[in-house]
Scaffold this motif. Structure first.
Motif, PDB file in Angstrom:
ATOM      1  N   CYS A 147     -16.390  10.677  73.490  1.00  0.00           N
ATOM      2  CA  CYS A 147     -17.513   9.275  73.232  1.00  0.00           C
ATOM      3  C   CYS A 147     -17.275   8.284  74.183  1.00  0.00           C
ATOM      4  O   CYS A 147     -16.079   8.627  74.927  1.00  0.00           O
ATOM      5  N   ALA A 148     -17.732   6.652  74.114  1.00  0.00           N
ATOM      6  CA  ALA A 148     -17.335   6.339  74.550  1.00  0.00           C
ATOM      7  C   ALA A 148     -16.008   5.239  74.697  1.00  0.00           C
ATOM      8  O   ALA A 148     -15.106   5.663  73.469  1.00  0.00           O
ATOM      9  N   TYR A 149     -15.334   4.771  75.739  1.00  0.00           N
ATOM     10  CA  TYR A 149     -13.998   4.575  76.395  1.00  0.00           C
ATOM     11  C   TYR A 149     -13.422   3.270  74.676  1.00  0.00           C
ATOM     12  O   TYR A 149     -12.521   3.472  74.762  1.00  0.00           O
ATOM     13  N   ASP A 150     -14.763   2.274  73.892  1.00  0.00           N
ATOM     14  CA  ASP A 150     -14.483   2.023  73.497  1.00  0.00           C
ATOM     15  C   ASP A 150     -15.211   1.998  71.734  1.00  0.00           C
ATOM     16  O   ASP A 150     -15.694   0.907  71.535  1.00  0.00           O
ATOM     17  N   ASP A 151     -15.644   3.247  71.634  1.00  0.00           N
ATOM     18  CA  ASP A 151     -16.136   3.528  70.179  1.00  0.00           C
ATOM     19  C   ASP A 151     -15.037   3.821  69.141  1.00  0.00           C
ATOM     20  O   ASP A 151     -14.111   4.288  69.338  1.00  0.00           O
ATOM     21  N   PRO A 152     -15.377   2.536  68.708  1.00  0.00           N
ATOM     22  CA  PRO A 152     -14.254   2.325  67.308  1.00  0.00           C
ATOM     23  C   PRO A 152     -13.914   3.735  66.513  1.00  0.00           C
ATOM     24  O   PRO A 152     -13.032   4.018  65.862  1.00  0.00           O
ATOM     25  N   GLY A 208      -1.705  12.470  73.211  1.00  0.00           N
ATOM     26  CA  GLY A 208      -3.868  11.856  73.724  1.00  0.00           C
ATOM     27  C   GLY A 208      -4.051  11.208  75.139  1.00  0.00           C
ATOM     28  O   GLY A 208      -2.611  10.223  75.013  1.00  0.00           O
ATOM     29  N   VAL A 209      -5.249  11.727  75.441  1.00  0.00           N
ATOM     30  CA  VAL A 209      -4.873  10.392  76.883  1.00  0.00           C
ATOM     31  C   VAL A 209      -6.554  10.761  77.379  1.00  0.00           C
ATOM     32  O   VAL A 209      -7.442  10.419  76.720  1.00  0.00           O
ATOM     33  N   MET A 210      -6.478   8.634  77.383  1.00  0.00           N
ATOM     34  CA  MET A 210      -7.814   8.264  77.379  1.00  0.00           C
ATOM     35  C   MET A 210      -8.106   8.594  78.565  1.00  0.00           C
ATOM     36  O   MET A 210      -8.342   8.511  79.684  1.00  0.00           O
ATOM     37  N   GLY A 211      -9.418   9.590  79.096  1.00  0.00           N
ATOM     38  CA  GLY A 211     -10.408   9.721  80.602  1.00  0.00           C
ATOM     39  C   GLY A 211     -10.176  11.026  80.252  1.00  0.00           C
ATOM     40  O   GLY A 211      -9.015  11.407  80.201  1.00  0.00           O
ATOM     41  N   PRO A 246     -11.042   0.425  79.173  1.00  0.00           N
ATOM     42  CA  PRO A 246     -10.868  -1.477  78.478  1.00  0.00           C
ATOM     43  C   PRO A 246      -9.665  -1.597  78.211  1.00  0.00           C
ATOM     44  O   PRO A 246      -9.039  -0.976  76.840  1.00  0.00           O
ATOM     45  N   ALA A 247      -9.416  -2.537  78.431  1.00  0.00           N
ATOM     46  CA  ALA A 247      -7.754  -3.030  78.056  1.00  0.00           C
ATOM     47  C   ALA A 247      -7.949  -3.310  76.535  1.00  0.00           C
ATOM     48  O   ALA A 247      -6.766  -2.753  75.710  1.00  0.00           O
ATOM     49  N   PRO A 248      -8.955  -3.642  76.255  1.00  0.00           N
ATOM     50  CA  PRO A 248      -9.143  -4.290  74.447  1.00  0.00           C
ATOM     51  C   PRO A 248      -8.657  -2.537  74.031  1.00  0.00           C
ATOM     52  O   PRO A 248      -8.183  -2.519  72.541  1.00  0.00           O
TER      53      PRO A 248
END
Length: 412
Positions: free
Chosen positions: A65-70, A22-25, A91-93
């Motif tokens: 979805c947004a990068y911080d969407d649970p 998986g990749v964020m972005g 987002p690091a969190p």
């Protein structure tokens, strides 16, 4: 498939689901990571809110979805066995929450440091003892009017940079004196900033390393970089581009920076080459990017392992090999301006995008065109890059000069 490493390319779990990265972005760096992962036999998943994101368009799974969407993060974790990121402002969190479920590389702590110039420079200072004394430029953090007033005179003239979210020359201002410094801080919205002393810059370079969770660390060759308007324009990688002694120092410093972070993945660190006051040059560490980097795109055609394959290997827990450059190389960054500017085929600038003369460029020896699949060109937008390889430095420089002329770009 469980979350244990290494992940073997082409492996499946009991239900037949293939090993998935998986990749964020979903930008161009994610696209090239996805291409490298798929070439090795992995399935891929991309989380990006843009339905037309370059990486999402070619991935097996695209979570929009947004990068911080649970819910989106949970879905990415369910369909991935290991996860990485393609840009430093994720987002690091969000990375921390993913790491509770799957291996994530690089980790949230490393990305958080890279997102804050003050924290980044503090890390570089901590590393100086282990990296042959390579330090950042003299600097000061400015978070308040009191810190602004306390800036040491020796830091002026300087460059004021926002502590967060600045890139490609954005969020920066050159200042000559205290009055210009105060005015620039006002223009930047009085957000936390870092003031760096202006140095006698002679050149810029960068180093890309890949480090595994087992502390295996390998380095690509040192890249000489030319920026225009704060954006990387040209990267040159061949014998003679950078002094060998400085190149070795830069590689050693980058490995020290990665190791002290406990970093896993591909890391790029950028350096200034400055006058040392004794007729020579010295290294100053500028900033780091916790991902593959524009200056490493030449590795796709000039090395036996690209920076994106190295990222796949590090994220999947596979062995890392020291990359070997087999050809001199020059990389040209292709911005959307090319679609509107005069070139060898169109003498006049255009108000509407016109496809550059790729056929003429690709007729040149050793040219390798990489376009990112973006739907529309606009000035300043990164649309692709052109890698140029050849048997000799002279041949590569000659081809680069011809390609630049065809595209209407400034010469080397």
């Amino acid at each position: 498939m469980n979350a244990s490493l290494p992940l073997l390319p082409g492996a499946t779990d009991a239900s037949g689901r293939p090993a998935t990265l998986g990749v964020m972005g979903g930008g161009q760096l994610g696209r090239m990571f996805v291409q490298a992962a798929q070439a090795m036999g992995f399935s891929t998943a991309v989380l990006d809110p843009d339905a037309d994101s370059p990486a999402g368009l070619i991935s097996h799974h695209h979570i929009r979805c947004a990068y911080d969407d649970p819910k989106g993060l949970a879905q990415l974790a369910r369909c991935s066995d290991a996860i990485t990121t393609e840009f430093e402002n994720v987002p690091a969190p969000a990375l921390a929450s993913l790491a509770a479920l799957r291996p994530v590389a690089p980790g949230a702590a490393s990305v958080a440091i890279a997102q804050d110039r003050a924290a980044e420079k503090a890390h570089f200072e901590r590393c100086a003892a282990d990296n042959d004394g390579v330090r950042p430029a003299p600097h000061a953090s400015i978070d308040s009017p009191e810190q602004l007033a306390a800036v040491a005179a020796e830091l002026l003239p300087g460059i004021l940079k926002t502590a967060r979210l600045g890139y490609d020359g954005k969020g920066q201002a050159r200042v000559k004196d205290r009055a210009e410094l105060a005015a620039a801080w006002d223009r930047l919205g009085r957000v936390p900033c870092v003031l760096e002393r202006l140095l006698p810059l002679r050149a810029e370079c960068s180093v890309i390393v890949a480090r595994g969770a087992d502390d295996q660390c390998v380095s690509f060759p040192v890249q000489k970089n030319t920026h225009r308007d704060g954006i990387l324009a040209v990267t040159e990688v061949y014998d003679g581009a950078i002094d060998p002694a400085l190149a070795r120092r830069a590689q050693a410093a980058t490995m020290a920076i990665a190791r002290q972070l406990g970093y896993v993945g591909v890391l790029c660190v950028e350096y200034f080459l400055v006058d040392d006051g004794r007729g020579g040059l010295d290294l100053v560490v500028n900033e780091m990017a916790p991902r593959p980097h524009n200056s490493g795109h030449y590795t796709q055609n000039a090395c036996d392992v690209s920076q994106f394959e190295a990222q796949v290997r590090a994220v999947a827990g596979l062995p890392l090999r020291a990359p070997v450059q087999h050809s001199p190389a020059i990389m040209l960054n292709l911005l959307g301006d090319l679609w509107f500017a005069p070139n060898a085929r169109h003498a006049q600038a255009s108000d509407t995008p016109v496809t550059p003369p790729w056929d003429e460029v690709l007729a040149l020896p050793g040219t390798h065109l990489h376009l990112y699949g973006k739907a529309s060109a606009r000035p300043g937008r990164k649309m692709g890059h052109l890698n140029i390889t050849g048997p000799t430095v002279a041949a590569v420089r000659d081809t680069a000069a011809k390609a630049l002329a065809l595209l209407g770009l400034p010469p080397l």
